[in-house]
Write a protein that holds these residues in place. Structure first.
Motif, PDB file in Angstrom:
ATOM      1  N   ASN A   1       0.871  -1.201   0.302  1.00 32.63           N
ATOM      2  CA  ASN A   1      -0.293  -0.158  -0.016  1.00 32.63           C
ATOM      3  C   ASN A   1       0.596   1.312   0.417  1.00 32.63           C
ATOM      4  O   ASN A   1       1.727   1.755   1.043  1.00 32.63           O
ATOM      5  CB  ASN A   1      -1.056   0.143   1.121  1.00 32.63           C
ATOM      6  N   PRO A   2       1.503   1.564  -1.511  1.00 32.71           N
ATOM      7  CA  PRO A   2       2.257   2.896  -1.351  1.00 32.71           C
ATOM      8  C   PRO A   2       1.376   4.325  -1.031  1.00 32.71           C
ATOM      9  O   PRO A   2       2.569   5.297  -0.866  1.00 32.71           O
ATOM     10  CB  PRO A   2       2.406   2.929  -2.836  1.00 32.71           C
ATOM     11  N   PHE A   3      -0.089   4.525  -0.741  1.00 39.27           N
ATOM     12  CA  PHE A   3      -0.477   5.353  -0.481  1.00 39.27           C
ATOM     13  C   PHE A   3      -0.927   6.047   0.701  1.00 39.27           C
ATOM     14  O   PHE A   3      -1.740   7.055   1.485  1.00 39.27           O
ATOM     15  CB  PHE A   3      -1.791   5.382  -1.655  1.00 39.27           C
ATOM     16  N   ALA A   4       0.015   5.158   1.442  1.00 38.60           N
ATOM     17  CA  ALA A   4      -0.907   5.599   3.208  1.00 38.60           C
ATOM     18  C   ALA A   4       0.341   5.538   4.005  1.00 38.60           C
ATOM     19  O   ALA A   4       0.927   4.409   4.119  1.00 38.60           O
ATOM     20  CB  ALA A   4      -1.572   5.215   3.983  1.00 38.60           C
ATOM     21  N   CYS A   5       1.035   5.353   5.431  1.00 39.50           N
ATOM     22  CA  CYS A   5       1.827   5.929   6.620  1.00 39.50           C
ATOM     23  C   CYS A   5       1.160   4.643   6.934  1.00 39.50           C
ATOM     24  O   CYS A   5       0.011   4.552   7.154  1.00 39.50           O
ATOM     25  CB  CYS A   5       2.479   7.008   6.383  1.00 39.50           C
ATOM     26  N   PRO A   6       1.726   3.853   8.115  1.00 38.70           N
ATOM     27  CA  PRO A   6       1.431   2.889   8.622  1.00 38.70           C
ATOM     28  C   PRO A   6       0.683   3.715   9.378  1.00 38.70           C
ATOM     29  O   PRO A   6      -0.038   2.868  10.768  1.00 38.70           O
ATOM     30  CB  PRO A   6       2.839   2.008   9.133  1.00 38.70           C
ATOM     31  N   HIS A   7       0.641   4.779   9.679  1.00 35.34           N
ATOM     32  CA  HIS A   7      -0.033   5.305  10.889  1.00 35.34           C
ATOM     33  C   HIS A   7      -1.775   5.962  10.003  1.00 35.34           C
ATOM     34  O   HIS A   7      -2.338   6.662  10.787  1.00 35.34           O
ATOM     35  CB  HIS A   7       0.178   6.963  11.458  1.00 35.34           C
ATOM     36  N   GLY A   8      -1.219   6.035   8.867  1.00 34.22           N
ATOM     37  CA  GLY A   8      -2.621   6.068   8.019  1.00 34.22           C
ATOM     38  C   GLY A   8      -2.412   7.543   7.471  1.00 34.22           C
ATOM     39  O   GLY A   8      -3.613   8.200   6.561  1.00 34.22           O
ATOM     40  N   ARG A   9      -1.627   8.483   7.628  1.00 33.80           N
ATOM     41  CA  ARG A   9      -1.027   9.737   6.773  1.00 33.80           C
ATOM     42  C   ARG A   9      -1.342   9.293   5.652  1.00 33.80           C
ATOM     43  O   ARG A   9      -0.558   9.165   4.788  1.00 33.80           O
ATOM     44  CB  ARG A   9      -0.378  10.930   7.829  1.00 33.80           C
ATOM     45  N   PRO A  10      -1.726   9.765   4.077  1.00 36.10           N
ATOM     46  CA  PRO A  10      -1.273  10.086   2.901  1.00 36.10           C
ATOM     47  C   PRO A  10       0.297  10.017   2.814  1.00 36.10           C
ATOM     48  O   PRO A  10       0.834  11.366   3.194  1.00 36.10           O
ATOM     49  CB  PRO A  10      -1.889  11.050   2.148  1.00 36.10           C
ATOM     50  N   VAL A  11       0.814   9.007   1.467  1.00 38.25           N
ATOM     51  CA  VAL A  11       1.739   9.818   0.965  1.00 38.25           C
ATOM     52  C   VAL A  11       2.333  10.531  -0.364  1.00 38.25           C
ATOM     53  O   VAL A  11       3.140  11.053  -0.460  1.00 38.25           O
ATOM     54  CB  VAL A  11       2.450   8.154   0.622  1.00 38.25           C
ATOM     55  N   VAL A  12       0.834  10.614  -0.985  1.00 42.99           N
ATOM     56  CA  VAL A  12       0.434  10.957  -2.014  1.00 42.99           C
ATOM     57  C   VAL A  12      -0.342  12.180  -2.465  1.00 42.99           C
ATOM     58  O   VAL A  12      -1.709  11.114  -2.063  1.00 42.99           O
ATOM     59  CB  VAL A  12       0.793  10.218  -3.544  1.00 42.99           C
ATOM     60  N   VAL A  13      -0.507  13.193  -2.824  1.00 42.48           N
ATOM     61  CA  VAL A  13      -1.250  13.915  -2.643  1.00 42.48           C
ATOM     62  C   VAL A  13      -1.404  14.663  -4.810  1.00 42.48           C
ATOM     63  O   VAL A  13      -0.568  14.577  -5.169  1.00 42.48           O
ATOM     64  CB  VAL A  13      -1.214  15.118  -1.908  1.00 42.48           C
ATOM     65  N   ALA A  14      -2.507  14.042  -4.918  1.00 41.31           N
ATOM     66  CA  ALA A  14      -2.551  14.727  -6.603  1.00 41.31           C
ATOM     67  C   ALA A  14      -2.909  15.756  -6.409  1.00 41.31           C
ATOM     68  O   ALA A  14      -4.340  15.843  -5.966  1.00 41.31           O
ATOM     69  CB  ALA A  14      -3.069  13.210  -7.226  1.00 41.31           C
TER      70      ALA A  14
END
Length: 686
Positions: free
Chosen positions: A650-663
């Motif tokens: 799952n490349p779109f969220a860090c393990p704490h649930g924050r977003p990694v990618v914003v489009a």
């Protein structure tokens, strides 16, 4: 067609059970109400004993003023109290309880027995209430004071009983309630027992440090700092208590206790005010110990805004928070407290490896790399000299460096784009010398001038066109990277040395480099921990002192800790000896993380598993080696980071649930620039 429903009054039994639900949510709610009654009754000694986490039985015994037979009979009636006499008294409540509904509502959902004898003269009496039905008051032999026994809680409300958590979790809530009132009243000897075993007992000698020693242990007590302030001018009369050294922390807020006029409250503004006082000395997921008393005029705070009186509302909330922050900050500064290690996520250069055992990444600048002044002069790639510039400055004392010394040298590495822009200054690709410009532009690339209002330098020639990406070996990289899970993208650069900016077929994306690396490390950790947990035996066993709460949890989760890799034995009620610890990235974990694991088990639901707690622990551990914000990455290392991120489940969220990618898609960008006016794609919409 259905008939129109008829409105009718509910019967008394139903009303009592509904009212009880607002006050009595779990066994800890009962303990809280009974403890407040004991303290309001001028008790000097209170003993709380619970069975089965409080579901099977609760007994609160005190040596307070007691009650006569007439008072005892009235005490279990609805809205009867000795603490206020009318509505005007609500403007300045000076007692913990005041609604006159605790005993009435507790008796509605349990089997309640009260025995009481006045402190001065009189005989003892007993009253039994079952499901809201009170019996007769009868004589009883008992010492001065009051004993309240609650059995079979929620026996007549099975739906509410079904939603209670495990016995361990329910007792943990009880433990926290009794702990808070013990800390709030160091002059009252408070004892907590569970299933016949004493959990903790305070002396009641009025010494707050002694109470903290009894509840939290010697290690925490010795790390506490006195807070004593009388803010002027301020809506706060006084701020006093104890807060811990920045090194003495836990993973949750449960040890951050705030009291308003002697009442324990979970007031968010007060807790945040305490955290603000520590500035940058605390990591984002660590919290100090605090026992802080805030005194305000009774008419300046409303305690009647929550059914369980756990929240309050201040007339001047921001001013109260500012007074608390200033009082705690001054106390820490007066003691010269500075962390011996940087907080997680902001580690000093020598303490942070960007990604152990991962493909090598090159990073420069920020706080994740250390470059000497000699090495920072030039760096050559394919014949093009990349200039660098050192920026030093003094850290604000409030930000965590009370010594007044400067921060480590910060090095900024210029990207290939900036070198292209600066080529006009020298055709050979070298940085212009000071002789080529005035003193104001000396040492900058392309005549860039430092920002007088900040520590960031901007190039003077506008925005240069993107250049070819380079791998770590200096080879030309494919301009458009194609991924399996992430969208195809072409890296344009970095924003604020924290976010990777890239172009996609649909628009632009921002990638949070710390969140991305955290996701990568988390999935690598999870892969390493799958199956049997790798452990490492310690050369010498490590003794850990636990708080009363942690000591109770250890007895119940010892086997679960062993499954996580923490093999430990109890030396006494509050000390354990850790023999082995889990290993991740081929490095042994800090034995003190056992405490965090205990907290994770306590917070779990009835179905919480060891795997779930391990997963939560891994999410926290993933922060340690992750690239931080304010770190300048070379272009090749960005490509490596994105490649590794694309391999994640799952490349779109860090393990704490924050977003990694914003489009940001093309339409959104065009709309922000209002490109729909005539001549640019159509007529403006009305």
């Amino acid at each position: 067609m259905s008939e129109t429903p008829t409105i009718h009054a509910l019967d008394d039994a139903t009303v009592r059970r509904i009212a009880a639900g607002e006050v009595v949510e779990r066994p800890a709610s009962v303990v809280k109400e009974l403890l407040e009654n004991s303290l309001d009754a001028d008790a000097s000694r209170v003993t709380v004993a619970v069975e089965g986490g409080g579901v099977e039985g609760i007994r609160v015994r005190d040596d307070g003023v007691g009650m006569t037979d007439a008072d005892l009979e009235r005490a279990v009636e609805e809205h009867t109290t000795s603490k206020i006499s009318g509505g005007d008294d609500l403007e300045a409540v000076g007692t913990l309880g005041f609604r006159g509904e605790a005993l009435h509502t507790i008796g509605a959902v349990s089997r309640l027995t009260i025995r009481s004898r006045p402190r001065v003269g009189g005989r003892g009496h007993e009253l039994v209430v079952e499901g809201g039905d009170a019996g007769d008051v009868t004589p009883s032999g008992c010492p001065p004071g009051t004993v309240v026994e609650v059995e079979d809680l929620f026996y007549n409300t099975p739906a509410r009983k079904k939603f209670l958590k495990t016995e361990t979790t329910e007792f943990d809530h009880v433990n926290r309630v009794v702990t808070q009132y013990a800390l709030a009243n160091p002059d009252v000897a408070t004892t907590l027992e569970h299933d016949g075993r004493e959990v903790f007992s305070t002396e009641g000698n009025g010494d707050l440090e002694s109470t903290i020693l009894a509840v939290y242990g010697r290690e925490v007590a010795s790390a506490m700092v006195d807070v004593d302030a009388t803010p002027e001018p301020s809506p706060v009369d006084a701020v006093s208590g104890l807060v811990s050294h920045p090194e003495t922390t836990r993973a949750g807020r449960e040890y951050l206790s705030t009291f308003v006029n002697g009442r324990y409250v979970t007031a968010g503004p007060l807790r945040e005010a305490v955290l603000d006082a520590y500035g940058g000395q605390l990591a984002a997921d660590r919290y100090p110990f605090a026992v802080l008393f805030v005194e305000v005029p009774p008419d300046a705070v409303d305690v009647n805004v929550h059914p369980r009186k756990m929240e309050v509302r201040f007339d001047e909330e921001s001013a109260v928070a500012d007074a608390v922050t200033e009082a705690v900050r001054e106390a820490l500064l007066d003691h010269g407290l500075v962390r011996s290690s940087a907080p997680r996520g902001r580690s000093a250069p020598a303490e942070t490896e960007i990604s152990p055992e991962s493909p090598e990444r090159e990073a420069a600048g920020g706080e994740a790399a250390e470059t000497s002044a000699a090495d920072a002069d030039t760096a050559t790639t394919d014949g093009a000299t990349v200039g660098s510039e050192e920026m030093t400055g003094e850290r604000d004392v409030e930000g965590g460096d009370a010594t007044g010394t400067g921060t480590p040298t910060r090095t900024r590495t210029w990207t290939l784009n900036e070198v292209t822009e600066s080529s006009a200054a020298g055709t050979d690709g070298t940085e212009p010398s000071p002789a080529d410009g005035d003193a104001e532009t000396a040492g900058t690339v392309g005549g860039a001038k430092p920002d007088p209002d900040g520590d960031r330098d901007w190039t003077a020639g506008g925005v240069a066109a993107p250049t070819d990406q380079r791998t770590l070996d200096g080879e030309t990289a494919t301009p458009d990277e194609t991924f399996d899970r992430l969208p195809a993208m072409r890296v344009l650069g970095q924003y604020d040395e924290t976010y990777v900016v890239a172009e996609t077929p649909d628009g632009l994306v921002l990638v949070d480099q710390h969140a991305a690396d955290e996701r990568i490390n988390y999935e690598r950790l999870r892969a390493e921990m799958s199956g049997e947990t790798p452990t490492q035996a310690l050369a010498e066993p490590v003794e850990l002192e636990l708080t009363a709460r942690e000591g109770e949890l250890f007895g119940r989760f010892r086997d679960a800790l062993a499954e996580l890799g923490f093999h430990a034995d109890r030396i006494d009620d509050r000390t354990v000896e850790v023999r082995t610890v889990p290993t991740v990235f081929d490095a042994a974990l800090d034995p003190s993380l056992l405490r965090d694991a205990l907290t994770g088990f306590a917070a779990g639901d009835a179905g919480e598993t060891v795997d779930a707690v391990a997963d939560s622990l891994l999410a926290d551990l993933a922060c340690y080696p992750s690239i931080t914000g304010n770190t300048s990455l070379t272009e090749g290392s960005v490509v490596d980071l994105l490649d590794a991120l694309d391999d994640c489940e799952n490349p779109f969220a860090c393990p704490h649930g924050r977003p990694v990618v914003v489009a940001f898609d093309r339409d959104e960008i065009a709309d922000r620039f209002e490109r729909d006016y005539p001549g640019h794609g159509g007529r403006r919409a009305e």
